[in-house]
Write a protein that holds these residues in place. Structure first.
Motif, PDB file in Angstrom:
ATOM      1  N   UNK A 109       0.803  -1.218   0.000  1.00  0.00           N
ATOM      2  CA  UNK A 109       0.000   0.000   0.000  1.00  0.00           C
ATOM      3  C   UNK A 109       0.837   1.270   0.000  1.00  0.00           C
ATOM      4  N   UNK A 110       2.036   1.223   0.573  1.00  0.00           N
ATOM      5  CA  UNK A 110       2.844   2.441   0.731  1.00  0.00           C
ATOM      6  C   UNK A 110       4.143   2.392  -0.070  1.00  0.00           C
ATOM      7  N   UNK A 111       4.948   1.381   0.155  1.00  0.00           N
ATOM      8  CA  UNK A 111       6.239   1.331  -0.541  1.00  0.00           C
ATOM      9  C   UNK A 111       6.058   1.342  -2.050  1.00  0.00           C
ATOM     10  N   UNK A 112       4.986   0.742  -2.527  1.00  0.00           N
ATOM     11  CA  UNK A 112       4.744   0.716  -3.972  1.00  0.00           C
ATOM     12  C   UNK A 112       4.608   2.124  -4.540  1.00  0.00           C
ATOM     13  N   UNK A 113       4.010   3.030  -3.786  1.00  0.00           N
ATOM     14  CA  UNK A 113       3.858   4.413  -4.250  1.00  0.00           C
ATOM     15  C   UNK A 113       5.219   5.077  -4.383  1.00  0.00           C
ATOM     16  N   UNK A 114       6.100   4.816  -3.422  1.00  0.00           N
ATOM     17  CA  UNK A 114       7.475   5.311  -3.494  1.00  0.00           C
ATOM     18  C   UNK A 114       8.206   4.725  -4.688  1.00  0.00           C
ATOM     19  N   UNK A 115       8.088   3.405  -4.878  1.00  0.00           N
ATOM     20  CA  UNK A 115       8.822   2.751  -5.954  1.00  0.00           C
ATOM     21  C   UNK A 115       8.340   3.200  -7.328  1.00  0.00           C
ATOM     22  N   UNK A 116       7.041   3.309  -7.509  1.00  0.00           N
ATOM     23  CA  UNK A 116       6.539   3.753  -8.815  1.00  0.00           C
ATOM     24  C   UNK A 116       6.891   5.213  -9.066  1.00  0.00           C
ATOM     25  N   UNK A 117       6.849   6.037  -8.025  1.00  0.00           N
ATOM     26  CA  UNK A 117       7.244   7.443  -8.187  1.00  0.00           C
ATOM     27  C   UNK A 117       8.713   7.545  -8.586  1.00  0.00           C
ATOM     28  N   UNK A 118       9.546   6.781  -7.918  1.00  0.00           N
ATOM     29  CA  UNK A 118      10.977   6.825  -8.215  1.00  0.00           C
ATOM     30  C   UNK A 118      11.255   6.431  -9.661  1.00  0.00           C
ATOM     31  N   UNK A 119      10.473   5.495 -10.187  1.00  0.00           N
ATOM     32  CA  UNK A 119      10.694   5.020 -11.546  1.00  0.00           C
ATOM     33  C   UNK A 119      10.031   5.881 -12.614  1.00  0.00           C
ATOM     34  N   UNK A 120       8.854   6.435 -12.315  1.00  0.00           N
ATOM     35  CA  UNK A 120       8.044   7.079 -13.351  1.00  0.00           C
ATOM     36  C   UNK A 120       8.087   8.599 -13.313  1.00  0.00           C
ATOM     37  N   UNK A 121       8.227   9.195 -12.134  1.00  0.00           N
ATOM     38  CA  UNK A 121       8.254  10.663 -12.059  1.00  0.00           C
ATOM     39  C   UNK A 121       9.348  11.262 -12.950  1.00  0.00           C
ATOM     40  N   UNK A 122      10.562  10.724 -12.978  1.00  0.00           N
ATOM     41  CA  UNK A 122      11.556  11.312 -13.885  1.00  0.00           C
ATOM     42  C   UNK A 122      11.118  11.292 -15.353  1.00  0.00           C
ATOM     43  N   UNK A 123      10.403  10.247 -15.767  1.00  0.00           N
ATOM     44  CA  UNK A 123       9.913  10.180 -17.137  1.00  0.00           C
ATOM     45  C   UNK A 123       8.861  11.255 -17.389  1.00  0.00           C
ATOM     46  N   UNK A 124       7.979  11.461 -16.437  1.00  0.00           N
ATOM     47  CA  UNK A 124       6.955  12.497 -16.573  1.00  0.00           C
ATOM     48  C   UNK A 124       7.583  13.885 -16.542  1.00  0.00           C
ATOM     49  N   UNK A 125       8.577  14.086 -15.694  1.00  0.00           N
ATOM     50  CA  UNK A 125       9.262  15.380 -15.657  1.00  0.00           C
ATOM     51  C   UNK A 125       9.897  15.698 -17.013  1.00  0.00           C
ATOM     52  N   UNK A 126      10.461  14.686 -17.639  1.00  0.00           N
ATOM     53  CA  UNK A 126      11.090  14.899 -18.940  1.00  0.00           C
ATOM     54  C   UNK A 126      10.072  15.322 -19.991  1.00  0.00           C
ATOM     55  N   UNK A 127       8.827  14.841 -19.852  1.00  0.00           N
ATOM     56  CA  UNK A 127       7.754  15.209 -20.776  1.00  0.00           C
ATOM     57  C   UNK A 127       7.078  16.521 -20.400  1.00  0.00           C
ATOM     58  N   UNK A 128       7.253  16.936 -19.143  1.00  0.00           N
ATOM     59  CA  UNK A 128       6.620  18.160 -18.667  1.00  0.00           C
ATOM     60  C   UNK A 128       5.149  18.017 -18.372  1.00  0.00           C
ATOM     61  N   UNK A 129       4.684  16.775 -18.229  1.00  0.00           N
ATOM     62  CA  UNK A 129       3.271  16.547 -17.963  1.00  0.00           C
ATOM     63  C   UNK A 129       3.083  15.146 -17.411  1.00  0.00           C
ATOM     64  N   UNK A 130       1.956  14.930 -16.754  1.00  0.00           N
ATOM     65  CA  UNK A 130       1.641  13.605 -16.237  1.00  0.00           C
ATOM     66  C   UNK A 130       0.552  13.687 -15.193  1.00  0.00           C
ATOM     67  N   UNK A 131      -0.099  12.564 -14.955  1.00  0.00           N
ATOM     68  CA  UNK A 131      -1.131  12.474 -13.916  1.00  0.00           C
ATOM     69  C   UNK A 131      -0.911  11.187 -13.133  1.00  0.00           C
ATOM     70  N   UNK A 132      -0.880  11.320 -11.818  1.00  0.00           N
ATOM     71  CA  UNK A 132      -0.749  10.167 -10.927  1.00  0.00           C
ATOM     72  C   UNK A 132      -1.993  10.117 -10.054  1.00  0.00           C
ATOM     73  N   UNK A 133      -2.583   8.941  -9.954  1.00  0.00           N
ATOM     74  CA  UNK A 133      -3.759   8.752  -9.110  1.00  0.00           C
ATOM     75  C   UNK A 133      -3.480   7.621  -8.132  1.00  0.00           C
ATOM     76  N   UNK A 134      -3.618   7.915  -6.851  1.00  0.00           N
ATOM     77  CA  UNK A 134      -3.445   6.914  -5.801  1.00  0.00           C
ATOM     78  C   UNK A 134      -4.813   6.488  -5.282  1.00  0.00           C
TER      79      UNK A 134
END
Length: 246
Positions: A109-134
């Motif tokens: 429930x918790x660590x997964x949010x950290x792990x997915x953020x660590x992997x995907x946020x840099x990709x979204x930052x590079x695109x300048x856009x993104x949506x995350x829903x928890x």
């Protein structure tokens, strides 16, 4: 077609709320990667909606890395991430919940949010856009007794959503949460401890609208928050609960 040409990862998409969200996203034009630790279940829903399935243990860095690689191979980019995978412990006095169950609840429930953020946020930052829903829970807002550590994990998710939203807004990334009430999903029996008419009646008595939430309810709310219709909305924990938290 509110999500036309968008790409999305939905975790825990083989059943329940995750399947409902994946179905709605596909119906609204998104290309969806359905990730689940039960690969057969994910593949079944993927065949139904024309999506892509993969096995993913989102509580492990290796599992998340494989999931992200599968999404990039299939789509080239990731526009939307839905952290839906979740587990609970059986109802019990807080001091009686075993350490194995506690660790599993917080890993999924918790660590997964950290792990997915660590992997995907840099990709979204590079695109300048993104949506995350928890996918959080009313348990994080109005806790039920005997589900203490599950409640705490969902409260953590709501706080994480808000802090992620503040930090990531300048990068063009929106982060929101939905808070379902108990629904007709595989977790319902574990929430109640036993699935009996009496136990269902007790749960339903706390929901003013008088029914459990459905995967379709979650799909509709998730679609709105991940679409451009919600372009000015970030950091919310939307109660999709039939009035449970009032």
């Amino acid at each position: 077609m509110r999500l036309k040409d968008r790409t999305a990862i939905v975790t825990g998409a083989g059943s329940g709320f995750g399947a409902g969200i994946a179905r709605k996203f596909a119906a609204e034009g998104a290309r969806v990667l359905l990730a689940d630790i039960d690969e057969a279940a994910a593949r079944s829903v993927a065949r139904e909606i024309g999506g892509t399935a993969c096995r993913a243990d989102v509580a492990s860095a290796e599992g998340v890395a494989a999931m992200v690689a599968a999404a990039r191979d299939a789509f080239g980019r990731i526009d939307i991430l839905v952290n839906n995978a979740g587990v609970t412990h059986l109802p019990a006095a807080l001091e009686e919940v075993g350490e194995v169950d506690f660790d599993r609840v917080f890993a999924v429930n918790c660590k997964s949010v950290y792990l997915t953020a660590r992997a995907i946020v840099p990709l979204m930052k590079a695109e300048g856009t993104g949506a995350i829903l928890n996918v959080a829970s009313t348990a994080g807002l109005s806790p039920r007794p005997l589900l203490n550590w599950y409640n705490a994990s969902k409260g953590w998710m709501i706080t994480a959503t808000r802090t992620m939203a503040v930090e990531l807004a300048p990068a063009g990334i929106r982060v929101n949460a939905i808070c379902p009430v108990a629904g007709e999903t595989p977790l319902l029996k574990r929430f109640m401890g036993e699935d009996t008419p009496e136990m269902r009646a007790r749960f339903l008595a706390t929901i003013p609208i008088g029914r459990f939430s459905t995967p379709e309810d979650m799909g509709n709310a998730a679609c709105f928050l991940c679409s451009e219709e919600a372009a000015m909305i970030t950091g919310v924990a939307l109660e999709v609960d039939g009035g449970r938290c009032i």
